[in-house]
Design a protein around this motif. Sequence first.
Motif, short mmCIF file in Angstrom:
data_model
loop_
_atom_site.label_atom_id
_atom_site.label_comp_id
_atom_site.label_asym_id
_atom_site.label_seq_id
_atom_site.Cartn_x
_atom_site.Cartn_y
_atom_site.Cartn_z
N LEU A 182 -38.09 11.51 -30.08
CA LEU A 182 -39.39 11.68 -30.75
C LEU A 182 -40.00 10.32 -31.11
O LEU A 182 -41.22 10.18 -31.13
CB LEU A 182 -39.26 12.57 -31.99
CG LEU A 182 -38.89 14.03 -31.72
CD1 LEU A 182 -39.13 14.89 -32.97
CD2 LEU A 182 -39.61 14.64 -30.52
N LYS A 184 -40.23 7.85 -29.29
CA LYS A 184 -41.00 7.37 -28.13
C LYS A 184 -42.39 7.98 -28.08
O LYS A 184 -43.26 7.52 -27.32
CB LYS A 184 -40.24 7.68 -26.83
CG LYS A 184 -38.92 6.90 -26.72
CD LYS A 184 -38.38 6.91 -25.29
CE LYS A 184 -37.89 8.26 -24.85
NZ LYS A 184 -37.48 8.27 -23.42
N GLY A 185 -42.60 9.07 -28.82
CA GLY A 185 -43.95 9.59 -28.99
C GLY A 185 -44.37 10.71 -28.05
O GLY A 185 -45.45 11.27 -28.20
N PHE A 186 -43.52 11.06 -27.06
CA PHE A 186 -43.92 12.05 -26.07
C PHE A 186 -43.27 13.42 -26.30
O PHE A 186 -43.35 14.29 -25.46
CB PHE A 186 -43.58 11.56 -24.66
CG PHE A 186 -44.64 10.69 -24.03
CD1 PHE A 186 -45.57 9.99 -24.80
CD2 PHE A 186 -44.73 10.57 -22.64
CE1 PHE A 186 -46.54 9.20 -24.21
CE2 PHE A 186 -45.71 9.78 -22.05
CZ PHE A 186 -46.61 9.09 -22.84
N GLY A 187 -42.61 13.59 -27.45
CA GLY A 187 -42.05 14.90 -27.78
C GLY A 187 -40.65 15.11 -27.25
O GLY A 187 -40.01 14.19 -26.74
N PHE A 188 -40.17 16.35 -27.36
CA PHE A 188 -38.83 16.72 -26.92
C PHE A 188 -38.76 16.71 -25.40
O PHE A 188 -39.69 17.12 -24.72
CB PHE A 188 -38.48 18.14 -27.37
CG PHE A 188 -38.52 18.34 -28.86
CD1 PHE A 188 -37.49 17.88 -29.67
CD2 PHE A 188 -39.58 19.01 -29.45
CE1 PHE A 188 -37.52 18.08 -31.04
CE2 PHE A 188 -39.61 19.22 -30.83
CZ PHE A 188 -38.58 18.76 -31.62
#
Lengths: 326, 326
Positions: A182, A184-188
């Motif tokens: 998370l 990294k900002g792009f979700g699961f």
Amino acid sequence: MVRLATLRDGSRDGRLAVVARAGDRYAEASTIAPTLQRALDDWDRVEPGLTELSHELESGSAASVALDPTLLLAPLPRAFEWVDASAYINHIVLVRRARGAAPPATLATDPLVYQGGSGVLLGPRDGIPLPDPAWGLDFEAELCVVLGDTPRGVQASEANRYVRLLMLANDVTFRGLVPDELAKGFGFFGSKPATAFSPFAITPDELGPAWRDGRVHLRLRSRLNGVLVGDPEAGPEMHFSFFDLIAHITKTRAFTAGTILGSGTVSNADRARGVSCLAERRMIETIESGAAQTRWLSSGDTVEIEMLDGSGWNLFGSIEQRVIAV
Amino acid sequence: MVRLATLRDGSRDGRLAVVARAGDRYAEASTIAPTLQRALDDWDRVEPGLTELSHELESGSAASVALDPTLLLAPLPRAFEWVDASAYINHIVLVRRARGAAPPATLATDPLVYQGGSGVLLGPRDGIPLPDPAWGLDFEAELCVVLGDTPRGVQASEANRYVRLLMLANDVTFRGLVPDELAKGFGFFGSKPATAFSPFAITPDELGPAWRDGRVHLRLRSRLNGVLVGDPEAGPEMHFSFFDLIAHITKTRAFTAGTILGSGTVSNADRARGVSCLAERRMIETIESGAAQTRWLSSGDTVEIEMLDGSGWNLFGSIEQRVIAV
């Protein structure tokens, strides 16, 4: 009033069956629709035949076979979309606290959803593969709906017409992989391996008055190694109903028949109701005693998830999975 | 050496066709496999027949029909997974800077991927619906691979065997919805509406030596309203190759045949190569002159994306989409 299951037959999508209310017998439905996806693709034409077969099965006039749950695939062994929400605020608050993250500012006004992997879905008795115990394996007991073709821009007030079926899900999570992913900002992505589903997918009318306002007003029961860990009420604390969630996900996009939409982990503020995932229990232990005692799942552990109605019917059949080191 | 397309026939998944190298004629392949998904489900058995039909088409011995690209669906009109990476570091740095976010600390060591919606995919000539101009509509020109059944734990060195086909994609994005959505922590959802794909999905050998090390060493050309906006080299600056990305996505999960894996926006540090999305151009304008001049896409704008090989063949056919207010 239809309860559907998918028989394991060596093919990718299995074979459609109609299941008796008692969950113990089934009739093959493949002459009506070969698979559940094909039934959903053509629901208005197919549904009357499935209902008729269901009536015949209950009255004893249809040929039926004893049901062995170990021979079932997920109702949709692969789906075109698996969209999972997090609609129980008590769960969001506890799990974010557990990883030192603040709840989003829009917690109560803007639903949280993520796009899950849908190409490989587990059946109700499939093992949960655990490649590395350090990944922190957890279960999450949820409700979900299966949608028909759903256009962009659905209002919550009209969302009911797009709900075809309901199922239970075990949204398997590698807790140890979540924070870095998370961040990294792009979700699961890798932290959410294959999700498992209940034996049966049922039409909303099977729930009777327990299905109202886009919520299921029954308790969802989870057991770990045979011991009850939670039986929260799925209805009142579902802050965003399935109807709200459908309105949310269709703001910019349309969805094809067979899209699965999950509620997120069912969770009650009343601690007497227990938990539907271990992350919550570990956070409660930390709050109460300064440290988590409960360990993550390990090889050989079993997880059971089911929902009974007021008469004791096991509505969706039971998810019963064993963790398997791989 | 096969180039495949999906004919619009009123069904959900269309009808499979083999397309001539010139892209102007096709032969129906539905007696070999009815749809591209079915071909991928059974690739080892089906592929020789498709190759033979392709040879017959080139030699003129197969019956063929003139191809009208407006009658094509996406090669996979709905797919079981659409996994999109962001493998060009120049793109990540520019786009994050544009929204005031720092690149992740693991930028060069840990690939960024997100799970996209895959149940509704657009054909190469489909309009791009724009419900609200304030949402900041952008295109993103990308390459992608279509995978066969891919197990968990694939090493990059063995990843090539799972690549069945390549396509181009226009990963449509509502830039204005991204910041609030990513701030919630669960990744993209509504900010990524339906993605569009090139007319043709081609086997890697169609690329000849341009396909090497899991990268496509050709330029990807984008035009806006007929004017070239970028033709970056897709090869050298793809920091994580498709093989690296396959190793990354299979760390915890397996994927079913027909999973689509995207490269992310193709981007070069050399500004003479232009851009493959408007967010980059707006950021460059901001750096150079203090403010973005380029507006987001609006109704009537056209986007074209294509890739020519050294001999001038239009390898994937052209994505040509017009923005349509809805």
